[in-house]
Design an enzyme around this catalytic site. Structure first.
Site, PDB file in Angstrom:
ATOM      1  N   HIS A 246     -41.891 -39.463 -47.903  1.00  0.00           N
ATOM      2  CA  HIS A 246     -42.003 -40.784 -48.551  1.00  0.00           C
ATOM      3  C   HIS A 246     -43.386 -40.978 -49.168  1.00  0.00           C
ATOM      4  O   HIS A 246     -44.366 -40.304 -48.801  1.00  0.00           O
ATOM      5  CB  HIS A 246     -41.700 -41.916 -47.561  1.00  0.00           C
ATOM      6  CG  HIS A 246     -42.707 -42.076 -46.457  1.00  0.00           C
ATOM      7  ND1 HIS A 246     -43.900 -42.755 -46.610  1.00  0.00           N
ATOM      8  CD2 HIS A 246     -42.686 -41.665 -45.156  1.00  0.00           C
ATOM      9  CE1 HIS A 246     -44.572 -42.758 -45.474  1.00  0.00           C
ATOM     10  NE2 HIS A 246     -43.855 -42.083 -44.579  1.00  0.00           N
ATOM     11  N   CYS A 264     -43.824 -38.218 -40.296  1.00  0.00           N
ATOM     12  CA  CYS A 264     -43.263 -38.084 -41.647  1.00  0.00           C
ATOM     13  C   CYS A 264     -44.145 -37.184 -42.505  1.00  0.00           C
ATOM     14  O   CYS A 264     -45.293 -36.872 -42.165  1.00  0.00           O
ATOM     15  CB  CYS A 264     -43.146 -39.455 -42.306  1.00  0.00           C
ATOM     16  SG  CYS A 264     -41.863 -40.511 -41.600  1.00  0.00           S
TER      17      CYS A 264
END
Length: 306
Positions: A246, A264
């Site tokens: 992301h 992440c």
């Protein structure tokens, strides 16, 4: 009632003669079968009667060639993922969900067919009594056509380009190839100490143009020292445990040199948007050289780690 011994009667001679002829005919028929193969009916002699083929003989038996009916599947019509008409990535498994518990798994597997062009070998593995999965031993070849049949449900779908992503913690770089050619490199930041990103092969799942990431969803209160509720853009899920690729403009200073995320893969907004727009369901993301162990194979998007 009894014939005298001595010269054989005419009836006895005739019987033996007919028996020899019958034996000769059977021998001739067998020879013709040997010479011509089982498919074609052939005459015993020019102008004579035809010898039936093996197939014709089988069909004359009680019940004919269809005397053994296939066993019904031990389940009602299930759902199949990917769905009919979808295009997916080369790492996408086939997921079959049943409406009832399946107790005879071997019979269920026999009732499911997976065909593809080109042909691909693979295997079944069960997540529960209500879900079986199938994947090839290696990634699907790009542009494979796949058809799945299971208990009255059919899905025909397409494998798209081989878009393969490798995220390497040694270089803190994401490299994306399409059909073997490098098309994108992106600096990234992996999980920081205590939150190391697991190694392994992930599978792209759902995508969100924007969303809130909330640490309380995995047990860390938002108001704790490591808690957060952060708005993010271009979020592409690669694990059901909450790992995404992301956009993270707040960590661009660290991307390519320092791990600062909670697991992440943080990238710039530009790179996050590119990945969001180009990656599709079923594309593999291979994470390597981290200190985070290995992604759980039963994560839901971790099939290649089983």
């Amino acid at each position: 009632m009894f014939e005298k011994k001595g010269r054989p009667s005419s009836r006895g001679r005739a019987g033996r003669w007919s028996g020899r002829v019958a034996t000769a005919l059977v021998g001739a028929g067998a020879a013709m079968l040997t010479m011509t193969g089982p498919a074609a009916a052939v005459p015993l002699w020019p102008g004579g009667p035809e010898l039936p083929s093996v197939q014709e003989l089988v069909e004359r038996l009680p019940g004919g060639s269809n005397s053994v009916a296939p066993a019904p599947p031990p389940f009602s019509a299930p759902s199949i993922n990917p769905s009919n008409g979808e295009t997916v990535g080369v790492a996408q498994p086939i997921i079959i969900r049943f409406d009832e518990n399946v107790t005879d798994r071997a019979a269920a597997e026999r009732a499911i067919t997976v065909t593809s062009n080109p042909p691909v070998s693979g295997h079944f593995y069960w997540a529960s009594d209500r879900q079986v999965r199938w994947r090839p031993f290696e990634f699907w070849p790009a542009h494979t056509q796949v058809t799945v049949n299971a208990g009255g449900t059919q899905s025909s779908y397409t494998v798209g380009d081989a878009l393969i992503t490798v995220a390497d913690d040694n270089t803190k770089t994401i490299t994306v190839t399409r059909n073997g050619e490098v098309v994108k490199t992106m600096p990234t930041s992996f999980g920081k100490p205590g939150y190391e990103t697991p190694n392994g092969t992930y599978i792209v799942g759902e995508k969100f143009r924007d969303m809130y990431m909330d640490s309380s969803t995995y047990g860390v209160p938002v108001d704790s020292p490591e808690g957060y509720r952060t708005y993010v853009e271009y979020a592409t899920r690669i694990s059901n445990s909450g790992i995404f690729v992301h956009a993270a403009p707040w960590s661009e200073w660290a991307q390519g040199n320092t791990n600062v995320s909670h697991g992440c893969l943080n990238v710039s907004t530009e790179d996050g948007r590119w990945f969001f727009e180009n990656a599709q369901k079923g594309d593999p993301v291979i994470v390597q050289n981290t200190g985070g162990g290995t992604l759980n194979g039963w994560d839901g998007l971790g099939d290649w780690n089983l």
